[in-house]
Every structure is written in C-alpha cells, then in structure tokens.
Design a protein around this motif. Sequence first.
Motif, short mmCIF file in Angstrom:
data_model
loop_
_atom_site.label_atom_id
_atom_site.label_comp_id
_atom_site.label_asym_id
_atom_site.label_seq_id
_atom_site.Cartn_x
_atom_site.Cartn_y
_atom_site.Cartn_z
N TRP A 1 0.84 -1.19 0.00
CA TRP A 1 0.00 0.00 0.00
C TRP A 1 0.88 1.26 0.00
O TRP A 1 0.63 2.21 -0.74
CB TRP A 1 -0.92 -0.02 1.22
N THR A 2 1.93 1.24 0.81
CA THR A 2 2.83 2.40 0.90
C THR A 2 3.56 2.63 -0.40
O THR A 2 3.78 3.78 -0.81
CB THR A 2 3.83 2.21 2.06
N GLU A 3 3.95 1.55 -1.06
CA GLU A 3 4.62 1.69 -2.35
C GLU A 3 3.73 2.44 -3.34
O GLU A 3 4.18 3.37 -4.02
CB GLU A 3 4.97 0.30 -2.88
N GLU A 4 2.46 2.09 -3.38
CA GLU A 4 1.50 2.78 -4.26
C GLU A 4 1.26 4.22 -3.79
O GLU A 4 1.17 5.13 -4.61
CB GLU A 4 0.18 2.01 -4.29
N TRP A 5 1.18 4.43 -2.50
CA TRP A 5 0.97 5.77 -1.92
C TRP A 5 2.14 6.68 -2.29
O TRP A 5 1.94 7.82 -2.69
CB TRP A 5 0.81 5.65 -0.41
N MET A 6 3.36 6.17 -2.16
CA MET A 6 4.55 6.95 -2.50
C MET A 6 4.57 7.30 -3.99
O MET A 6 4.92 8.42 -4.36
CB MET A 6 5.82 6.17 -2.14
N LEU A 7 4.20 6.34 -4.81
CA LEU A 7 4.17 6.58 -6.25
C LEU A 7 3.16 7.67 -6.59
O LEU A 7 3.45 8.59 -7.37
CB LEU A 7 3.84 5.29 -7.00
N GLU A 8 2.01 7.61 -5.95
CA GLU A 8 0.97 8.62 -6.19
C GLU A 8 1.37 9.99 -5.64
O GLU A 8 1.18 11.01 -6.28
CB GLU A 8 -0.33 8.15 -5.52
N LYS A 9 1.95 10.01 -4.43
CA LYS A 9 2.29 11.27 -3.77
C LYS A 9 3.54 11.93 -4.34
O LYS A 9 3.58 13.14 -4.50
CB LYS A 9 2.45 11.03 -2.27
N PHE A 10 4.55 11.13 -4.64
CA PHE A 10 5.84 11.68 -5.06
C PHE A 10 6.21 11.34 -6.50
O PHE A 10 7.22 11.82 -7.00
CB PHE A 10 6.96 11.19 -4.13
N GLY A 11 5.44 10.47 -7.13
CA GLY A 11 5.74 10.07 -8.50
C GLY A 11 6.99 9.22 -8.61
O GLY A 11 7.62 9.17 -9.66
N LYS A 12 7.34 8.55 -7.49
CA LYS A 12 8.56 7.75 -7.47
C LYS A 12 8.28 6.36 -6.92
O LYS A 12 7.44 6.18 -6.04
CB LYS A 12 9.62 8.38 -6.55
N LYS A 13 9.05 5.42 -7.44
CA LYS A 13 9.06 4.07 -6.89
C LYS A 13 10.48 3.81 -6.42
O LYS A 13 11.42 3.98 -7.18
CB LYS A 13 8.63 3.05 -7.93
N TYR A 14 10.61 3.44 -5.17
CA TYR A 14 11.94 3.24 -4.59
C TYR A 14 12.35 1.78 -4.69
O TYR A 14 11.53 0.89 -4.56
CB TYR A 14 11.94 3.72 -3.13
N ASP A 15 13.63 1.55 -4.90
CA ASP A 15 14.15 0.19 -5.07
C ASP A 15 14.38 -0.54 -3.75
O ASP A 15 14.53 -1.75 -3.75
CB ASP A 15 15.47 0.23 -5.85
N GLU A 16 14.45 0.18 -2.66
CA GLU A 16 14.73 -0.46 -1.38
C GLU A 16 13.62 -1.43 -1.00
O GLU A 16 12.47 -1.26 -1.36
CB GLU A 16 14.89 0.60 -0.27
N LEU A 17 13.97 -2.43 -0.22
CA LEU A 17 13.04 -3.49 0.15
C LEU A 17 12.07 -3.08 1.27
O LEU A 17 10.90 -3.46 1.26
CB LEU A 17 13.84 -4.73 0.58
N PHE A 18 12.53 -2.29 2.23
CA PHE A 18 11.74 -2.01 3.42
C PHE A 18 11.07 -0.64 3.34
O PHE A 18 11.69 0.34 2.91
CB PHE A 18 12.63 -2.07 4.66
N TRP A 19 9.83 -0.58 3.80
CA TRP A 19 9.08 0.67 3.68
C TRP A 19 9.71 1.83 4.42
O TRP A 19 9.60 2.97 4.00
CB TRP A 19 7.60 0.51 4.05
N TYR A 20 10.39 1.59 5.51
CA TYR A 20 10.99 2.72 6.24
C TYR A 20 12.04 3.43 5.39
O TYR A 20 12.22 4.64 5.50
CB TYR A 20 11.55 2.28 7.60
N LYS A 21 12.71 2.68 4.52
CA LYS A 21 13.72 3.31 3.65
C LYS A 21 13.06 4.22 2.62
O LYS A 21 13.65 5.22 2.21
CB LYS A 21 14.58 2.24 2.99
N TRP A 22 11.85 3.89 2.21
CA TRP A 22 11.13 4.76 1.27
C TRP A 22 10.82 6.10 1.92
O TRP A 22 10.95 7.14 1.29
CB TRP A 22 9.84 4.11 0.80
N PHE A 23 10.42 6.05 3.18
CA PHE A 23 10.14 7.30 3.90
C PHE A 23 11.43 8.11 4.09
O PHE A 23 11.41 9.33 3.97
CB PHE A 23 9.47 7.03 5.25
N GLN A 24 12.53 7.42 4.36
CA GLN A 24 13.81 8.12 4.49
C GLN A 24 14.20 8.81 3.19
O GLN A 24 14.68 9.94 3.20
CB GLN A 24 14.92 7.14 4.90
#
Length: 113
Positions: free
Chosen positions: A59-82
């Motif tokens: 869910w967070t991966e999709e939220w980040m893509l929608e909010k920031f237009g980015k998909k992060y390669d890191e495995l753990f959601w906390y790294k996406w927030f970082q």
Amino acid sequence: MYRNVEKLITSVQLRPKMYIAEIRIDYLYHFLLGRISAVMRTDLIEDIDLVFKRNFSRWTEEWMLEKFGKKYDELFWYKWFQKAAKTDQEAMELFFEASKEFFDDYHKNNPDI
C-alpha cells in the motif's frame, strides 16, 4: 493492556520517545515489526494487525508513487520514507500521514470491524 497496531501507532505519534529512544523511522519500523511478531504468537492478534503486516508495504509503495511520483528500489518501507524526506522527523511525519490513510482505507473497506 494490548493495543492493536493502529492504536499503538497513534500512541507513538503522541509520545514517540516513550516507545523509541530516538525519533527515527528505522527505529519505529523495528519496534512495530517486533511488536506485531510477538503478538502473532498470542490470541491477542487482531485482524487489523495482520492486514498492516501483510499489506502496508505494498500500500505504501502505491501511496509513495501517487504522492511523489517515485518508486523506490529499497526493500523495506521505512527506507522509502527516508528517501522521500529530508530529515528523520519529516520521515516520521510522512509515515504517520500514510498510516492514517492506510487505516482510514481499512475502516472504509471493513465497516463492521
């Protein structure tokens, strides 16, 4: 007294240093993961805990893509927030924003729970 993951996150948001030593998203991640893992071995586990454990990352991966237009390669959601934030404090605020939307979606889709 047991608090499900939604209530626990709300409590952490109000008084983070009561739960984690420093305001860091990675500390929060490991705290939540440990708490959910421990509760899974008891009869206290609630549906919302399982849904968070199974679905929050995707869910967070999709939220980040929608909010920031980015998909992060890191495995753990906390790294996406970082990656999305400039500071640990900002990463925590983003997490609380995202988790609130996640739980709002959960309750909207599960009105009887």
